[in-house]
Design a protein around this motif. Structure first.
Motif, short mmCIF file in Angstrom:
data_model
loop_
_atom_site.label_atom_id
_atom_site.label_comp_id
_atom_site.label_asym_id
_atom_site.label_seq_id
_atom_site.Cartn_x
_atom_site.Cartn_y
_atom_site.Cartn_z
N ALA A 51 0.81 -1.23 0.00
CA ALA A 51 0.00 0.00 0.00
C ALA A 51 0.84 1.27 0.00
O ALA A 51 1.97 1.29 0.47
N ASP A 52 0.25 2.30 -0.49
CA ASP A 52 0.82 3.65 -0.55
C ASP A 52 1.46 4.03 0.77
O ASP A 52 0.92 3.79 1.84
N THR A 53 2.63 4.63 0.68
CA THR A 53 3.35 4.96 1.92
C THR A 53 3.36 6.45 2.22
O THR A 53 4.17 6.91 3.01
N ALA A 54 2.47 7.22 1.57
CA ALA A 54 2.53 8.68 1.76
C ALA A 54 2.49 9.04 3.23
O ALA A 54 1.53 8.73 3.94
N ASP A 55 3.53 9.67 3.70
CA ASP A 55 3.63 10.17 5.08
C ASP A 55 3.55 9.07 6.14
O ASP A 55 3.50 9.38 7.31
N SER A 56 3.46 7.83 5.76
CA SER A 56 3.26 6.83 6.80
C SER A 56 4.25 5.66 6.72
O SER A 56 4.22 4.79 7.57
N GLY A 57 5.12 5.66 5.69
CA GLY A 57 6.03 4.53 5.59
C GLY A 57 7.34 4.91 4.94
O GLY A 57 7.56 6.05 4.53
N MET A 58 8.23 3.92 4.87
CA MET A 58 9.50 4.10 4.16
C MET A 58 9.55 3.11 3.01
O MET A 58 9.34 1.92 3.21
N ALA A 59 9.79 3.60 1.79
CA ALA A 59 9.91 2.73 0.61
C ALA A 59 11.30 2.93 0.03
O ALA A 59 11.61 3.98 -0.54
N LEU A 60 12.14 1.90 0.20
CA LEU A 60 13.56 2.01 -0.16
C LEU A 60 13.95 0.80 -0.99
O LEU A 60 13.53 -0.32 -0.69
N SER A 61 14.75 1.02 -2.04
CA SER A 61 15.31 -0.10 -2.80
C SER A 61 16.78 0.14 -3.04
O SER A 61 17.22 1.29 -3.10
N PHE A 62 17.53 -0.95 -3.17
CA PHE A 62 18.94 -0.81 -3.55
C PHE A 62 19.30 -1.89 -4.56
O PHE A 62 18.62 -2.92 -4.68
N ALA A 137 -3.67 1.38 14.27
CA ALA A 137 -4.42 0.12 14.22
C ALA A 137 -5.69 0.30 13.38
O ALA A 137 -6.10 -0.59 12.64
N GLU A 138 -6.29 1.49 13.48
CA GLU A 138 -7.52 1.77 12.71
C GLU A 138 -7.23 1.79 11.21
O GLU A 138 -8.03 1.31 10.41
N ASP A 139 -6.07 2.33 10.83
CA ASP A 139 -5.69 2.33 9.40
C ASP A 139 -5.66 0.90 8.86
O ASP A 139 -6.17 0.61 7.78
N PHE A 140 -5.03 0.00 9.62
CA PHE A 140 -4.93 -1.38 9.14
C PHE A 140 -6.29 -2.07 9.14
O PHE A 140 -6.61 -2.84 8.25
N ALA A 141 -7.11 -1.75 10.15
CA ALA A 141 -8.44 -2.36 10.22
C ALA A 141 -9.27 -1.91 9.01
O ALA A 141 -9.95 -2.72 8.37
N PRO A 146 -5.60 -7.22 9.29
CA PRO A 146 -5.58 -7.41 10.75
C PRO A 146 -4.19 -7.72 11.30
O PRO A 146 -3.96 -7.56 12.50
N HIS A 147 -3.27 -8.16 10.45
CA HIS A 147 -1.93 -8.49 10.94
C HIS A 147 -0.92 -7.39 10.67
O HIS A 147 0.28 -7.58 10.85
N GLY A 148 -1.40 -6.24 10.20
CA GLY A 148 -0.49 -5.13 9.92
C GLY A 148 -0.21 -4.32 11.17
O GLY A 148 -1.06 -4.16 12.05
N GLY A 149 1.01 -3.80 11.27
CA GLY A 149 1.39 -2.93 12.38
C GLY A 149 2.42 -1.94 11.90
O GLY A 149 3.01 -2.10 10.83
N SER A 150 2.64 -0.92 12.67
CA SER A 150 3.68 0.06 12.33
C SER A 150 4.61 0.23 13.52
O SER A 150 4.29 -0.20 14.64
N LEU A 151 5.73 0.89 13.28
CA LEU A 151 6.65 1.12 14.41
C LEU A 151 5.99 2.03 15.45
O LEU A 151 6.25 1.91 16.63
N LEU A 152 5.08 2.90 14.97
CA LEU A 152 4.37 3.75 15.94
C LEU A 152 3.34 2.95 16.72
O LEU A 152 3.29 3.00 17.95
N SER A 153 2.54 2.13 16.00
CA SER A 153 1.47 1.41 16.71
C SER A 153 2.01 0.31 17.62
O SER A 153 1.44 0.04 18.67
N GLU A 154 3.12 -0.32 17.23
CA GLU A 154 3.62 -1.47 18.03
C GLU A 154 4.74 -1.09 18.98
O GLU A 154 4.93 -1.75 20.00
N CYS A 155 5.53 -0.06 18.62
CA CYS A 155 6.70 0.28 19.45
C CYS A 155 6.58 1.66 20.07
O CYS A 155 7.42 2.05 20.89
#
Ligand SMILES: O=C(O)CCCC[C@@H]1SC[C@@H]2NC(=O)N[C@@H]21
Length: 249
Positions: A51-62, A137-141, A146-155
């Motif tokens: 899913a789109d990572t706008a403002d909410s994730g890191m998308a990196l390739s090497f 958690a609401e974003d993933f719901a 249901p098995h998605g989490g973020s560093l903010l929501s989990e840590c």
């Protein structure tokens, strides 16, 4: 001397950082790293979307050039270990590795990794790392994950993609150097220590068939060794899907 670029080339928006690296492979040097602040067509393993990572994730390739195809199969475990270590350093939060390379916290997937081999004049690999940073958690719901989490929501930690990318690249650089110099077996003790899969009951799905067994080890080629009906069967990530029956997807 580092092989991977320490500061990624930053794009405000790309369809997919993996697709970008593959399309521009001839122009990119070995070790090139690409970060997209927004990804509009992110790709996951097994043809799934990321899913789109706008403002909410890191998308990196090497990019890794001059790699042998047989090494591409084991590379995901190496990158999974390196990113798990990077997230621990950056977020102070231990991620476990769901074989071969999903990173989970409390059973919630906070990072997915897609390593793709490219066969051309020379064989290359493009490794993509997607980290969920600030989704709730609401974003993933809402997205029925249901098995998605973020560093903010989990840590409880809010990280910025550019800074995290630098740390991820440093850890990947170190582990990839070890991988090429000493092989996957040298990484396996550290990998096993972070595994969320070993010693668990797993469901293996391949070619429309399904079997339940116990994940007993990871082989020197990166396959998951599963004991099914008294026999230990090597399962390759390209061939089968493995689901944990308890605690994670
Ligand atoms: O868990 C998975 O299925 C793998 C997800 C990989 C997502 C990352 S985000 C950066 C890179 N670009 C992509 O299109 N995919 C990977």
């Amino acid at each position: 001397m580092s092989r991977l670029e320490r500061a990624p080339r930053v794009f405000a928006e790309l369809g997919s950082t993996n697709t970008h690296c593959k399309a521009h492979l001839a122009d990119l040097p070995d070790g090139a790293a690409v970060l997209a602040l927004r990804q509009t067509a992110g790709r996951g393993r097994r043809g799934k979307s990321w899913a789109d990572t706008a403002d909410s994730g890191m998308a990196l390739s090497f990019v890794l050039k001059g790699i042998e195809l047989r090494q591409v199969a084991a590379l995901p475990l190496c990158v999974g270990l390196a990113v798990s270590e990077a997230l621990e350093e950056a977020a102070g939060c231990r991620t476990e590795i769901k074989w071969p390379n999903d990173l989970v916290v409390w059973g919630k997937k906070v990072c997915g990794i897609l390593c793709e081999g490219v066969v051309g004049e020379e064989t290359a690999a493009v490794c993509g790392v997607g980290v969920n940073l600030t989704q709730t958690a609401e974003d993933f719901a809402r997205r029925q994950l249901p098995h998605g989490g973020s560093l903010l929501s989990e840590c409880g930690v809010r990280l910025a993609p550019r800074e995290l990318a630098v740390q991820v690249l440093a850890h990947c650089d170190r582990r990839i150097e070890q991988f090429f110099a000493q092989g996957l077996p040298s990484l396996l003790p550290a990998y096993r220590a972070r595994s969320a899969t070993l010693d668990r009951t797993v469901r293996v799905l391949w070619e429309g068939r399904e079997a339940v067994g116990r994940a007993v080890d990871v082989g020197e080629d990166g396959s998951l060794l599963v004991e099914i009906g008294g026999r230990v069967v090597p399962v390759c990530s390209g061939e089968a899907s493995v689901r944990g029956l308890y605690g994670y997807r």
